[in-house]
Write a protein that holds these residues in place. Structure first.
Motif, PDB file in Angstrom:
ATOM      1  N   LEU B  12       0.887  -0.850   0.008  1.00  0.00           N
ATOM      2  CA  LEU B  12      -0.123  -0.033   0.210  1.00  0.00           C
ATOM      3  C   LEU B  12       0.879   1.193   0.076  1.00  0.00           C
ATOM      4  O   LEU B  12       0.478   2.315  -0.403  1.00  0.00           O
ATOM      5  CB  LEU B  12      -1.106  -0.056   1.168  1.00  0.00           C
ATOM      6  CG  LEU B  12      -2.054   0.968   1.241  1.00  0.00           C
ATOM      7  CD1 LEU B  12      -2.987   0.725   0.057  1.00  0.00           C
ATOM      8  CD2 LEU B  12      -2.840   0.914   2.585  1.00  0.00           C
ATOM      9  N   TYR B  15       5.854  -0.083  -2.502  1.00  0.00           N
ATOM     10  CA  TYR B  15       6.906  -0.807  -2.834  1.00  0.00           C
ATOM     11  C   TYR B  15       6.629  -2.157  -3.497  1.00  0.00           C
ATOM     12  O   TYR B  15       5.601  -2.688  -2.929  1.00  0.00           O
ATOM     13  CB  TYR B  15       7.744  -0.743  -1.594  1.00  0.00           C
ATOM     14  CG  TYR B  15       8.357   0.440  -0.956  1.00  0.00           C
ATOM     15  CD1 TYR B  15       9.342   0.822  -1.361  1.00  0.00           C
ATOM     16  CD2 TYR B  15       7.437   1.033   0.112  1.00  0.00           C
ATOM     17  CE1 TYR B  15      10.061   2.114  -0.852  1.00  0.00           C
ATOM     18  CE2 TYR B  15       7.853   2.001   0.712  1.00  0.00           C
ATOM     19  CZ  TYR B  15       8.921   2.717   0.260  1.00  0.00           C
ATOM     20  OH  TYR B  15       9.420   3.802   0.584  1.00  0.00           O
ATOM     21  N   LEU B 168      -1.042  -1.304 -17.412  1.00  0.00           N
ATOM     22  CA  LEU B 168      -0.405  -1.612 -16.127  1.00  0.00           C
ATOM     23  C   LEU B 168      -1.339  -1.974 -15.004  1.00  0.00           C
ATOM     24  O   LEU B 168      -2.517  -1.367 -14.991  1.00  0.00           O
ATOM     25  CB  LEU B 168       0.093  -0.086 -15.584  1.00  0.00           C
ATOM     26  CG  LEU B 168       0.211   0.174 -14.286  1.00  0.00           C
ATOM     27  CD1 LEU B 168       1.763  -0.701 -14.006  1.00  0.00           C
ATOM     28  CD2 LEU B 168       0.682   1.549 -14.085  1.00  0.00           C
ATOM     29  N   LEU B 170      -1.786  -2.970 -11.173  1.00  0.00           N
ATOM     30  CA  LEU B 170      -1.263  -3.298  -9.739  1.00  0.00           C
ATOM     31  C   LEU B 170      -2.104  -3.846  -8.982  1.00  0.00           C
ATOM     32  O   LEU B 170      -3.359  -3.863  -8.684  1.00  0.00           O
ATOM     33  CB  LEU B 170      -0.939  -1.923  -9.086  1.00  0.00           C
ATOM     34  CG  LEU B 170      -0.233  -0.856  -9.522  1.00  0.00           C
ATOM     35  CD1 LEU B 170       0.043   0.387  -8.712  1.00  0.00           C
ATOM     36  CD2 LEU B 170       1.176  -1.489 -10.129  1.00  0.00           C
ATOM     37  N   VAL B 172      -2.646  -4.432  -5.356  1.00  0.00           N
ATOM     38  CA  VAL B 172      -2.355  -3.721  -4.091  1.00  0.00           C
ATOM     39  C   VAL B 172      -2.573  -4.484  -2.764  1.00  0.00           C
ATOM     40  O   VAL B 172      -3.830  -4.988  -2.755  1.00  0.00           O
ATOM     41  CB  VAL B 172      -3.166  -2.416  -4.150  1.00  0.00           C
ATOM     42  CG1 VAL B 172      -2.836  -1.706  -2.613  1.00  0.00           C
ATOM     43  CG2 VAL B 172      -2.818  -1.444  -5.348  1.00  0.00           C
ATOM     44  N   PHE B 184       7.170   3.475  -9.542  1.00  0.00           N
ATOM     45  CA  PHE B 184       6.879   4.873 -10.052  1.00  0.00           C
ATOM     46  C   PHE B 184       7.905   6.147  -9.714  1.00  0.00           C
ATOM     47  O   PHE B 184       7.853   7.263  -9.995  1.00  0.00           O
ATOM     48  CB  PHE B 184       5.450   5.479  -9.616  1.00  0.00           C
ATOM     49  CG  PHE B 184       4.435   4.771 -10.058  1.00  0.00           C
ATOM     50  CD1 PHE B 184       4.116   4.554 -11.309  1.00  0.00           C
ATOM     51  CD2 PHE B 184       3.524   4.008  -9.164  1.00  0.00           C
ATOM     52  CE1 PHE B 184       3.042   3.701 -11.938  1.00  0.00           C
ATOM     53  CE2 PHE B 184       2.377   3.548  -9.624  1.00  0.00           C
ATOM     54  CZ  PHE B 184       2.373   3.228 -11.019  1.00  0.00           C
ATOM     55  N   GLU B 195      -8.200   4.834 -15.935  1.00  0.00           N
ATOM     56  CA  GLU B 195      -8.653   3.581 -15.146  1.00  0.00           C
ATOM     57  C   GLU B 195      -9.595   2.500 -16.082  1.00  0.00           C
ATOM     58  O   GLU B 195     -10.367   3.104 -16.619  1.00  0.00           O
ATOM     59  CB  GLU B 195      -9.148   4.180 -14.114  1.00  0.00           C
ATOM     60  CG  GLU B 195      -9.886   2.875 -13.136  1.00  0.00           C
ATOM     61  CD  GLU B 195     -10.908   3.613 -11.975  1.00  0.00           C
ATOM     62  OE1 GLU B 195     -10.180   4.232 -10.929  1.00  0.00           O
ATOM     63  OE2 GLU B 195     -11.957   3.650 -11.770  1.00  0.00           O
ATOM     64  N   ILE B 196      -9.058   1.433 -15.996  1.00  0.00           N
ATOM     65  CA  ILE B 196      -9.678   0.475 -16.829  1.00  0.00           C
ATOM     66  C   ILE B 196     -10.836  -0.230 -15.937  1.00  0.00           C
ATOM     67  O   ILE B 196     -11.951  -0.428 -16.074  1.00  0.00           O
ATOM     68  CB  ILE B 196      -8.741  -0.579 -17.505  1.00  0.00           C
ATOM     69  CG1 ILE B 196      -8.013   0.092 -18.328  1.00  0.00           C
ATOM     70  CG2 ILE B 196      -9.878  -1.898 -18.020  1.00  0.00           C
ATOM     71  CD1 ILE B 196      -6.957  -1.013 -19.258  1.00  0.00           C
ATOM     72  N   ARG B 197     -10.357  -0.747 -14.631  1.00  0.00           N
ATOM     73  CA  ARG B 197     -11.103  -1.421 -13.737  1.00  0.00           C
ATOM     74  C   ARG B 197     -10.569  -1.430 -12.454  1.00  0.00           C
ATOM     75  O   ARG B 197      -9.158  -1.306 -12.232  1.00  0.00           O
ATOM     76  CB  ARG B 197     -11.452  -2.816 -14.266  1.00  0.00           C
ATOM     77  CG  ARG B 197     -10.333  -3.534 -14.114  1.00  0.00           C
ATOM     78  CD  ARG B 197     -10.456  -5.110 -14.548  1.00  0.00           C
ATOM     79  NE  ARG B 197      -9.419  -5.638 -14.279  1.00  0.00           N
ATOM     80  CZ  ARG B 197      -8.885  -6.826 -14.989  1.00  0.00           C
ATOM     81  NH1 ARG B 197      -9.697  -7.150 -16.062  1.00  0.00           N
ATOM     82  NH2 ARG B 197      -7.819  -7.557 -14.635  1.00  0.00           N
ATOM     83  N   ALA B 198     -11.298  -1.747 -11.252  1.00  0.00           N
ATOM     84  CA  ALA B 198     -10.742  -1.990  -9.959  1.00  0.00           C
ATOM     85  C   ALA B 198     -11.548  -3.337  -9.480  1.00  0.00           C
ATOM     86  O   ALA B 198     -12.709  -3.144  -9.302  1.00  0.00           O
ATOM     87  CB  ALA B 198     -11.018  -0.757  -8.980  1.00  0.00           C
ATOM     88  N   ILE B 199     -10.875  -4.305  -9.208  1.00  0.00           N
ATOM     89  CA  ILE B 199     -11.392  -5.639  -8.537  1.00  0.00           C
ATOM     90  C   ILE B 199     -11.043  -5.801  -7.342  1.00  0.00           C
ATOM     91  O   ILE B 199      -9.882  -5.821  -7.028  1.00  0.00           O
ATOM     92  CB  ILE B 199     -11.032  -6.717  -9.608  1.00  0.00           C
ATOM     93  CG1 ILE B 199     -11.685  -6.273 -11.026  1.00  0.00           C
ATOM     94  CG2 ILE B 199     -11.520  -8.053  -8.917  1.00  0.00           C
ATOM     95  CD1 ILE B 199     -11.282  -7.495 -11.910  1.00  0.00           C
ATOM     96  N   VAL B 204      -6.217  -8.207  -1.386  1.00  0.00           N
ATOM     97  CA  VAL B 204      -5.467  -7.556  -2.666  1.00  0.00           C
ATOM     98  C   VAL B 204      -6.797  -7.013  -3.180  1.00  0.00           C
ATOM     99  O   VAL B 204      -7.892  -7.131  -3.291  1.00  0.00           O
ATOM    100  CB  VAL B 204      -5.103  -8.731  -3.556  1.00  0.00           C
ATOM    101  CG1 VAL B 204      -5.970  -9.599  -4.180  1.00  0.00           C
ATOM    102  CG2 VAL B 204      -4.158  -7.979  -4.727  1.00  0.00           C
ATOM    103  N   ALA B 205      -6.211  -5.620  -3.952  1.00  0.00           N
ATOM    104  CA  ALA B 205      -7.104  -4.986  -4.709  1.00  0.00           C
ATOM    105  C   ALA B 205      -6.364  -4.769  -6.305  1.00  0.00           C
ATOM    106  O   ALA B 205      -5.139  -4.377  -6.411  1.00  0.00           O
ATOM    107  CB  ALA B 205      -7.499  -3.594  -4.289  1.00  0.00           C
ATOM    108  N   LEU B 207      -5.995  -3.041  -9.528  1.00  0.00           N
ATOM    109  CA  LEU B 207      -6.242  -1.532 -10.220  1.00  0.00           C
ATOM    110  C   LEU B 207      -5.551  -1.849 -11.690  1.00  0.00           C
ATOM    111  O   LEU B 207      -4.120  -1.713 -11.692  1.00  0.00           O
ATOM    112  CB  LEU B 207      -5.542  -0.822  -9.351  1.00  0.00           C
ATOM    113  CG  LEU B 207      -6.048  -0.640  -7.746  1.00  0.00           C
ATOM    114  CD1 LEU B 207      -5.613   0.712  -7.226  1.00  0.00           C
ATOM    115  CD2 LEU B 207      -7.284  -0.665  -7.495  1.00  0.00           C
ATOM    116  N   TYR B 209      -4.762  -0.164 -15.306  1.00  0.00           N
ATOM    117  CA  TYR B 209      -4.734   1.277 -15.985  1.00  0.00           C
ATOM    118  C   TYR B 209      -4.366   1.067 -17.608  1.00  0.00           C
ATOM    119  O   TYR B 209      -3.520   0.153 -17.883  1.00  0.00           O
ATOM    120  CB  TYR B 209      -3.988   1.944 -15.427  1.00  0.00           C
ATOM    121  CG  TYR B 209      -4.436   2.595 -13.914  1.00  0.00           C
ATOM    122  CD1 TYR B 209      -5.407   3.314 -13.738  1.00  0.00           C
ATOM    123  CD2 TYR B 209      -3.792   1.598 -12.827  1.00  0.00           C
ATOM    124  CE1 TYR B 209      -5.823   3.560 -12.136  1.00  0.00           C
ATOM    125  CE2 TYR B 209      -4.281   1.470 -11.560  1.00  0.00           C
ATOM    126  CZ  TYR B 209      -5.394   2.759 -11.386  1.00  0.00           C
ATOM    127  OH  TYR B 209      -5.762   2.847 -10.187  1.00  0.00           O
TER     128      TYR B 209
END
Lengths: 213, 213
Positions: B12, B15, B168, B170, B172, B184, B195-199, B204-205, B207, B209
């Motif tokens: 989060l 890293y 990309l 991530l 998270v 980054f 943003e394409i989506r968040a699941i 874990v999340a 994300l 893009y």
């Protein structure tokens, strides 16, 4: 039981304000882009006394973030421009005009004492004896309701590092700021979190966590 | 059209590996926690030649991440331990034993030339003339399929900063590493994302893009 809550918009590279914050750009270079997702929402605009706006999947997240908050704690850097030092004869009265959108007690962390400032139904109390003292006062003022840690990053990081936060929600925005005020700086690996949920909104992902004891 | 894709687990606090990476702790202190969400999945274990595992909301994300990848690019730090310099007489053969889980051409960025290493159905090609040359070779090898930039952070950051990445994702993870290899770093505000989506998965999340041109 009253909780201590944080929710804040962050760039994908972890900044809650861009570089070079100033009176003209309180959120730093590029920082305004952090809030595009929320300022277009009816739920936010109503709370800020503005008309119009849309409803979307972020609406319940914003409504929840406003609900049951009895007091807010903020740093001097959220209350006013980056100029530090004594308040002077004509002290800064906040960014928000004569009718601030808080409608609740606000506690401002500062190293310079000052009498409380009352603007409409918001009282700003200036606390000079540290984050725990400010939290005690805010809890007292909030009663059964929650205390919201409103930022900036350094204030949130101090409360996180001290283990005083119960819930943390990040609104992750698909921009890179490349510098500025970084969330989690100095907080470190001892803070243990548990994922509560992840919600996709348009142009934002809402990630909510519980702090484990 | 063949795409250049990144997906990687991140803490989060941003890293993708913890501090003090070593041969014993290739992901640094605390870094193993980045992959708990994936190593318990059947979809991941099957691809790694292991049995068992569960299915959950992260399963389709992992399946998608494996699908349609024709070549991988990685840094020397993902291929081997942090020791740098010439390869020597008994050169490192990767972390993965005699049957690496890639099953596709892998291009390793390094400053020290070396003959290709063939292990089962994976060929490691060592590229000494930079990220664009490696991408040209990987595209050629991938044909119609996509190229995956496998890390570490410095390699991903170089490709992001050069504008060479199309997608990309991530993953998270709700841990703080407090230091280590930061995604980054040095990429900066010029990289524009959508943003394409968040699941939400368990622990874990995800994300995802798209990089805008």
């Amino acid at each position: 039981m009253s909780k201590v809550r944080v929710h804040i918009s962050a760039s994908l590279d972890g900044y809650v304000a861009g570089p070079n914050q100033s009176q003209e750009e309180p959120l730093g270079e590029g920082g305004e882009g952090l809030h595009d997702w929320v300022t277009r929402l009816k739920a936010w605009r109503e709370a800020a006394g503005m008309e119009g706006g849309e409803e979307n999947d972020s609406t319940p997240v914003v409504e929840e973030s406003h609900a049951n908050v009895g007091a807010e704690i903020m740093g001097r850097g959220k209350f006013g421009p980056a100029t530090r030092g004594p308040w002077g004869d004509d002290p800064w009265r906040g960014w928000w005009g004569e009718e601030p959108p808080f409608h609740k007690p606000v506690f401002v962390l500062t190293t310079h004492a000052r009498e409380p400032l009352i603007l409409a139904d918001t009282t700003f109390t200036f606390v000079t004896d540290g984050i725990e003292a400010a939290l005690d006062q805010a809890r007292e003022a909030a009663g059964e309701k929650d205390v919201f840690i409103g930022g900036g990053a350094d204030v949130i990081n101090q409360y996180l590092a001290a283990g005083l936060v119960d819930e943390l929600e990040l609104h992750v925005v698909p921009i890179l700021l490349g510098g500025g005020a970084r969330l989690f700086d100095g907080v470190g690996p001892d803070l243990k979190l548990e994922e509560i949920r992840a919600i996709e909104g348009p142009g934002v992902a809402h990630l909510k966590y519980r702090v484990l004891r």
